[in-house]
Enzyme design. Structure first.
Site: not given
Length: 250
Positions: A153, A157
């Site tokens: 993640y 991001k």
């Protein structure tokens, strides 16, 4: 009515931050395509917008499928006659420590966040470039700065920040603004899932997050929705290539 008659797509808008953003833009006059992999949630958000007097259509879409994304964008243009705003909000988590993370954990997160944003942006800019107007908002996260148990993640991001800055360079000459929002702790189903993964009561997790904030509270979806509204309105017309951290200070 800061975005009156603008046509907007918000991916992942069946619930949480996406739904709040869709409803906020509709309140300010936008015609909204609510799109999510969950068809029932799509219709739920779109129905809420219409019940409040706004204009919205529900178009289920899997952002990891180019065909699905292109059909969704085409449906938007066919319905509203144009496309002015794209909010790449769709996201998932598959948290785990590096030695436990599977190929599926990694690929799922990369495909939804990175490939999904690429597909949607590529399809949307085909309409924005000729009209020489567009607003694109991507969703990064404070996790881009590093967060234990979120290698996939955090990487995705962080990648979206480079994606945003490069798009701003490429699309600026066509009067298309591209920015990113990096939320901190926001009370959503995703953060509830994080609490479950950690084996912590959600209220306890919220309290810990509030104590880290300079404002002494956690974020709500409307906090992010208001930031989206600013970035897609003409009030922010001289802002592009930026990552706005919405985290209540730390």
């Amino acid at each position: 009515m800061r975005v009156k008659d603008r046509a907007a797509i918000i991916t992942g808008s069946g619930s949480g931050i996406g739904a709040a953003a869709a409803m906020r833009l509709a309140e300010e006059g936008a015609k909204v395509t609510v799109t999510d992999v969950n068809a029932a949630k799509c219709e739920e958000t779109a129905a809420a917008i219409r019940a409040a007097g706004g204009e919205a259509i529900a178009v289920p879409c899997d952002v990891t499928s180019r065909q699905s994304v292109e059909e969704m964008v085409q449906k938007t243009v066919d319905t509203f006659g144009r496309l002015d705003i794209l909010v790449n909000n769709a996201g998932v988590i598959r948290d785990n420590l590096v030695h436990k993370m599977t190929d599926e954990d990694w690929d799922t997160v990369m495909n939804v966040h990175l490939k999904g944003s690429f597909y949607a942006t590529q399809a949307a800019q085909k309409y924005m470039v000729p009209q020489r107007y567009g607003k694109i908002v991507n969703f990064s996260s404070t996790s881009a700065l590093g967060n234990r148990g979120q290698l996939n993640y955090a990487t995705a991001k962080a990648g979206l920040q480079g994606f945003t800055k490069t798009l701003a360079i490429e699309l600026g000459k066509f009067n298309i603004n591209v920015n990113a929002i990096a939320p901190g702790f926001i009370e959503t189903d995703m953060t509830k899932a994080t609490a479950e993964r950690m084996g912590i009561d959600f209220e306890t997790l919220k309290q810990a997050a509030a104590e880290r904030s300079l404002l002494g509270r956690t974020g709500k979806p409307i906090d992010i929705a208001n930031t989206v509204l600013f970035l897609v309105s003409d009030e922010s017309s001289f802002i592009t290539g930026q990552v706005i951290y919405v985290r209540g200070g730390i």
